[in-house]
Design a protein around this motif. Sequence first.
Motif, short mmCIF file in Angstrom:
data_model
loop_
_atom_site.label_atom_id
_atom_site.label_comp_id
_atom_site.label_asym_id
_atom_site.label_seq_id
_atom_site.Cartn_x
_atom_site.Cartn_y
_atom_site.Cartn_z
N UNK A 50 0.83 -1.21 0.00
CA UNK A 50 0.00 0.00 0.00
C UNK A 50 0.86 1.25 0.00
N UNK A 51 2.02 1.19 0.66
CA UNK A 51 2.90 2.34 0.73
C UNK A 51 3.78 2.54 -0.48
N UNK A 52 4.00 1.45 -1.23
CA UNK A 52 4.87 1.51 -2.41
C UNK A 52 4.16 0.87 -3.61
N UNK A 53 3.02 1.41 -4.02
CA UNK A 53 2.23 0.75 -5.08
C UNK A 53 2.93 0.71 -6.43
N UNK A 54 3.59 1.79 -6.82
CA UNK A 54 4.29 1.78 -8.11
C UNK A 54 5.47 0.82 -8.09
N UNK A 55 6.19 0.81 -6.99
CA UNK A 55 7.32 -0.11 -6.85
C UNK A 55 6.84 -1.55 -6.95
N UNK A 56 5.71 -1.83 -6.32
CA UNK A 56 5.15 -3.18 -6.37
C UNK A 56 4.78 -3.56 -7.80
N UNK A 57 4.20 -2.63 -8.54
CA UNK A 57 3.82 -2.93 -9.93
C UNK A 57 5.06 -3.16 -10.79
N UNK A 58 6.09 -2.37 -10.57
CA UNK A 58 7.31 -2.50 -11.36
C UNK A 58 8.01 -3.84 -11.10
N UNK A 59 7.94 -4.30 -9.88
CA UNK A 59 8.58 -5.56 -9.53
C UNK A 59 7.74 -6.77 -9.95
N UNK A 60 6.44 -6.62 -9.97
CA UNK A 60 5.57 -7.75 -10.22
C UNK A 60 5.22 -8.43 -8.90
N UNK A 61 4.07 -9.07 -8.86
CA UNK A 61 3.55 -9.62 -7.60
C UNK A 61 4.51 -10.60 -6.94
N UNK A 62 5.02 -11.55 -7.70
CA UNK A 62 5.87 -12.58 -7.10
C UNK A 62 7.17 -11.99 -6.57
N UNK A 63 7.82 -11.15 -7.35
CA UNK A 63 9.08 -10.54 -6.89
C UNK A 63 8.85 -9.63 -5.70
N UNK A 64 7.78 -8.83 -5.76
CA UNK A 64 7.53 -7.91 -4.65
C UNK A 64 7.25 -8.69 -3.37
N UNK A 65 6.47 -9.75 -3.46
CA UNK A 65 6.18 -10.56 -2.28
C UNK A 65 7.45 -11.08 -1.64
N UNK A 66 8.36 -11.60 -2.45
CA UNK A 66 9.61 -12.14 -1.92
C UNK A 66 10.47 -11.06 -1.29
N UNK A 67 10.60 -9.93 -1.98
CA UNK A 67 11.47 -8.85 -1.48
C UNK A 67 10.87 -8.19 -0.25
N UNK A 68 9.57 -7.93 -0.29
CA UNK A 68 8.91 -7.31 0.86
C UNK A 68 8.97 -8.22 2.08
N UNK A 69 8.82 -9.52 1.88
CA UNK A 69 8.89 -10.46 2.99
C UNK A 69 10.29 -10.46 3.60
N UNK A 70 11.30 -10.43 2.75
CA UNK A 70 12.66 -10.36 3.26
C UNK A 70 12.90 -9.09 4.05
#
Length: 247
Positions: A50-70
């Motif tokens: 929610x705080x980084x919506x454009x970043x999340x879109x640029x990374x894609x769901x799977x990549x963002x999930x992994x990076x955000x979880x880390x």
Amino acid sequence: MSLTAFNDALLDPTADRPEGLSDSAGRPAGKRFDVYRNNVTVSLREALEAGFPATARLLGEQNFTAIATGYLRANPPSSPLMMLYGGGFPRYISNVPALAKLGYLRDVARLEYAMRQSYHAEDAPELAADKLAALAPEQLYNARLAFAPATQVVLTEWPIHAIRAKALGETAENPPGVAQPTLVTRPEFDPILTPLPAEQADLLAELMRNKTLAEASTMHPTADLGTLLGTLLATKALTDIKIEDKQ
């Protein structure tokens, strides 16, 4: 069981369940802890998205999930106020080896975090344009500007304003091949973004470091100070101008 052990296990799915957990009936609550642990992880990841919506879109769901979880496992919230959680996320992204060639990602994330800082900053009265216009040139150049708490500037070598807009579907145009340092202000209720020429952005950064207009202009002589001041007034980025007496 210590609070530290509980917190450590909460964000580490490989950690053993803390000993001594029980429910209200005194039964072992290990499985309930697993559910709670998963819910905390999901909630923090959703807060980052929610705080980084454009970043999340640029990374894609799977990549963002992994990076955000880390990130969230290495950087749990330090405050119950989640509105500004993720301040270190841009730096974290820049240290992910797989993203080394995508230098713009960090700066897009920086821009999104600056928008949140601006949104939650305290209100401040704006500088009246006639106060600025009434100054003699020598007074103006010896002055220092006071900025509204909501005012931010994000320096970058990338066209982050356009990259963000395209990622969010706000435009279909491809980003230009020039840098877009971006001014973030909040003239009304929501932050607005104003891309600046690189020279003006560098000049603004010096002014925000409390340099006088003369000092900042000397450091960046090709920047258009008049246009920059007009932009700052129009976006209500300033609260005051302080004149220094020359002895």
